[in-house]
Design a protein around this motif. Structure first.
Motif, short mmCIF file in Angstrom:
data_model
loop_
_atom_site.label_atom_id
_atom_site.label_comp_id
_atom_site.label_asym_id
_atom_site.label_seq_id
_atom_site.Cartn_x
_atom_site.Cartn_y
_atom_site.Cartn_z
N ASN A 184 0.83 -1.21 0.00
CA ASN A 184 0.00 0.00 0.00
C ASN A 184 0.86 1.26 0.00
O ASN A 184 0.50 2.26 -0.61
N LEU B 106 0.99 4.63 -3.02
CA LEU B 106 0.65 6.02 -2.72
C LEU B 106 1.17 6.95 -3.81
O LEU B 106 2.27 6.77 -4.32
N ASN B 107 0.36 7.92 -4.17
CA ASN B 107 0.80 8.95 -5.11
C ASN B 107 0.12 10.25 -4.74
O ASN B 107 -0.62 10.32 -3.75
N SER C 195 -3.30 10.83 -2.73
CA SER C 195 -3.67 9.70 -1.88
C SER C 195 -3.93 10.19 -0.47
O SER C 195 -3.36 11.17 -0.01
N VAL D 158 -4.05 8.97 3.58
CA VAL D 158 -3.68 7.95 4.56
C VAL D 158 -4.45 8.25 5.83
O VAL D 158 -4.35 9.35 6.39
#
Length: 137
Positions: A78, A82-83, A86, A88
């Motif tokens: 995961n 992430l980019n 994204s 979290v």
């Protein structure tokens, strides 16, 4: 009466954000540091000049202070996905206070303040020295 300088205006804005009275008299930091601390005060003997010099050396050691908004554990899979854009999810609930860490040790909790597009933190709770020592054991 003259117009306040930009520096004074900025100081007044920070004081207002931190809940301080900008009209209160300035306090000399050296006076605060020179005040005796009950926890550290040793009534058996005064501090010698050599001990005072050693203490002054310790007081000049730089430390890293950081504010932690929250934490999250994710898998490497995961993490690599992430980019930009994204999101979290953090363990902490919105509106909960931030942790203030010095060299990775929790010393206080606080809340974010913003003045002139710069972030600051207002301390809401300082962890006592006794509690910090208990956490080390």
């Amino acid at each position: 009466m003259s117009e306040p300088s930009d520096d004074q205006k900025l100081a007044d804005e920070w004081a207002a954000a931190l809940g301080e009275d900008p009209t209160a008299p300035d306090v000399d930091v050296d006076d605060i540091l020179a005040a005796p601390l009950d926890e550290l005060q040793d009534t058996s003997s005064p501090i010698s000049e050599d001990e005072r010099r050693k203490l002054d050396t310790i007081l000049d050691i730089p430390v890293t202070i950081s504010m932690e908004v929250g934490r999250s554990q994710i898998s490497i899979r995961n993490l690599l996905q992430l980019n930009q854009g994204s999101v979290v999810e953090l363990e902490r609930v919105a509106g909960e206070s931030l942790d203030v860490l010095v060299n990775g040790t929790l010393i206080a909790h606080g809340e974010v303040v913003v003045v002139n597009d710069k972030f600051g933190i207002r301390l809401t709770d300082v962890i006592s020295q006794t509690e910090r020592i208990k956490k080390l054991r």
